[in-house]
Design an enzyme around this catalytic site. Structure first.
Site, PDB file in Angstrom:
ATOM      1  N   ASP A  67       0.823  -1.219   0.000  1.00  0.00           N
ATOM      2  CA  ASP A  67       0.000   0.000   0.000  1.00  0.00           C
ATOM      3  C   ASP A  67       0.851   1.262   0.000  1.00  0.00           C
ATOM      4  OD1 ASP A  67       0.976  -0.424   2.558  1.00  0.00           O
ATOM      5  OD2 ASP A  67      -0.976  -0.774   3.461  1.00  0.00           O
ATOM      6  N   ASN A 136      -7.680  -2.648  14.233  1.00  0.00           N
ATOM      7  CA  ASN A 136      -9.039  -3.062  13.833  1.00  0.00           C
ATOM      8  C   ASN A 136      -9.002  -4.241  12.859  1.00  0.00           C
ATOM      9  OD1 ASN A 136      -8.117  -1.908  11.496  1.00  0.00           O
ATOM     10  ND2 ASN A 136      -9.649  -0.284  11.393  1.00  0.00           N
ATOM     11  N   HIS A 138      -7.211  -4.590  10.169  1.00  0.00           N
ATOM     12  CA  HIS A 138      -6.980  -4.352   8.738  1.00  0.00           C
ATOM     13  C   HIS A 138      -5.667  -4.996   8.311  1.00  0.00           C
ATOM     14  CE1 HIS A 138      -4.858  -0.466  10.018  1.00  0.00           C
ATOM     15  NE2 HIS A 138      -3.984  -0.960   9.166  1.00  0.00           N
ATOM     16  N   GLU A 143      -9.639  -1.965   5.141  1.00  0.00           N
ATOM     17  CA  GLU A 143     -10.314  -1.596   6.387  1.00  0.00           C
ATOM     18  C   GLU A 143     -11.620  -2.396   6.556  1.00  0.00           C
ATOM     19  OE1 GLU A 143      -8.846   0.157   8.559  1.00  0.00           O
ATOM     20  OE2 GLU A 143      -8.377   2.206   7.935  1.00  0.00           O
TER      21      GLU A 143
HETATM   22  C1  GLP Z   1      -0.520   0.337   8.563  1.00  0.00           C
HETATM   23  C2  GLP Z   1      -0.158  -0.513   7.349  1.00  0.00           C
HETATM   24  C3  GLP Z   1      -0.412  -1.986   7.607  1.00  0.00           C
HETATM   25  C4  GLP Z   1       0.170  -2.391   8.942  1.00  0.00           C
HETATM   26  C5  GLP Z   1      -0.507  -1.605  10.038  1.00  0.00           C
HETATM   27  C6  GLP Z   1      -0.011  -1.977  11.428  1.00  0.00           C
HETATM   28  O1  GLP Z   1      -1.834   0.750   8.569  1.00  0.00           O
HETATM   29  N1  GLP Z   1      -0.871  -0.118   6.180  1.00  0.00           N
HETATM   30  O2  GLP Z   1       0.150  -2.751   6.542  1.00  0.00           O
HETATM   31  O3  GLP Z   1      -0.005  -3.771   9.152  1.00  0.00           O
HETATM   32  O4  GLP Z   1      -0.238  -0.233   9.816  1.00  0.00           O
HETATM   33  O5  GLP Z   1       1.147  -1.237  11.713  1.00  0.00           O
HETATM   34  P1  GLP Z   1       2.067  -1.456  12.961  1.00  0.00           P
HETATM   35  O6  GLP Z   1       2.921  -2.633  12.633  1.00  0.00           O
HETATM   36  O7  GLP Z   1       2.867  -0.211  13.061  1.00  0.00           O
HETATM   37  O8  GLP Z   1       1.193  -1.677  14.133  1.00  0.00           O
END
Ligand code: GLP
Length: 244
Positions: A67, A136, A138, A143
């Site tokens: 992404d 959440n 995702h 989402e």
């Molecule tokens: C972002 C990314 C996800 C990732 C998520 C969790 O939203 N788009 O790919 O898994 O954050 O991030 P973190 O590892 O910092 O908790």
């Protein structure tokens, strides 16, 4: 689903890095679906270390990231493109021609999403998809919604994701409201999936995703339908999951 219980963040990172390096050793031209966020940073640092020691070679690897924020160019310090370079790509021998992310500056979303889906198809799909998980549940930026997404799409981020990701920006106002994300089709068609989770704030997402019903309200729950998923989580993230 194979659940690997790690002692802590470092243990999780090493175990996951072992799986990724084995993938690249077994298939040097692997297509890796890579992820951003704080969780994979330890994995990337471990892989850099092994690369420097000559244990793993990324020269033929293709990376197709999950992404990118809309509106951020690849030179923006908060862009995922810059994140990947700063935490991984700048320190290994991956070819720049083999690095793919959605283009956050492309305002024609239909064009950009179609282009990115073509990139995935032209490379034969993903061999190993690395996933973090949002609070959440995702994955990528898929989402919670009323249905699962299919292809790459433009997402409006939820308040919870904007709040969680504010820590990477100077203020909440600076967090882009939209992003491009690979859809569930490319994720579910990946040959192998490796999901990592660390910390108590992921415990509920993990429990709902792998031990609750499959529902688009819990995006990662779709992974219950994939035949080769490995989850590596530390004790804090596993706190709400069944013991064995
Ligand atoms: C972002 C990314 C996800 C990732 C998520 C969790 O939203 N788009 O790919 O898994 O954050 O991030 P973190 O590892 O910092 O908790």
């Amino acid at each position: 689903m194979r659940l690997i219980r790690a002692k802590d963040y470092q243990d999780m990172s090493r175990k996951a890095a072992n799986i990724i390096s084995a993938q690249v050793i077994l298939k040097p031209e692997s297509v890796l679906g890579l992820a951003t966020g704080s969780t994979p940073i330890g994995i990337y640092h471990q892989l850099i270390d092994w690369y420097k020691k000559g244990d793993v070679d990324f020269s033929r690897v293709v990376s197709i990231n999950l992404d990118e924020y809309c509106g951020l160019s690849d030179s923006n310090p908060q862009s995922y493109s810059r994140f990947m370079r700063e935490h991984f790509f700048d320190y290994i021998n991956i070819s720049p021609a083999n690095i793919f992310l959605p283009d956050g500056t492309q305002t024609d979303s239909a064009l950009e999403c179609a282009r990115y889906d073509r990139v995935i198809v032209e490379h034969g799909g993903i061999d190993l998809q690395l996933l973090g998980i949002g609070r959440n549940a995702h994955i990528g930026f898929n989402e919670p919604d009323v249905c699962f997404s299919r292809g790459t799409h433009q997402v409006t981020l939820t308040e919870s994701t904007i709040a969680a990701n504010t820590r990477f920006f100077e203020s909440v106002e600076q967090v882009p409201r939209q992003a491009y994300s690979v859809g569930m089709q490319a994720i579910m068609q990946a040959k192998k999936i490796l999901l990592i989770a660390s910390g108590a704030d992921k415990a509920e997402a993990l429990q709902k995703s792998f031990f609750g019903p499959v529902t688009p309200q819990v995006p990662a729950s779709i992974l219950q339908l994939h035949q080769d998923v490995t989850v590596i989580a530390d004790m804090d993230a596993l706190a709400l999951c069944p013991a064995e």
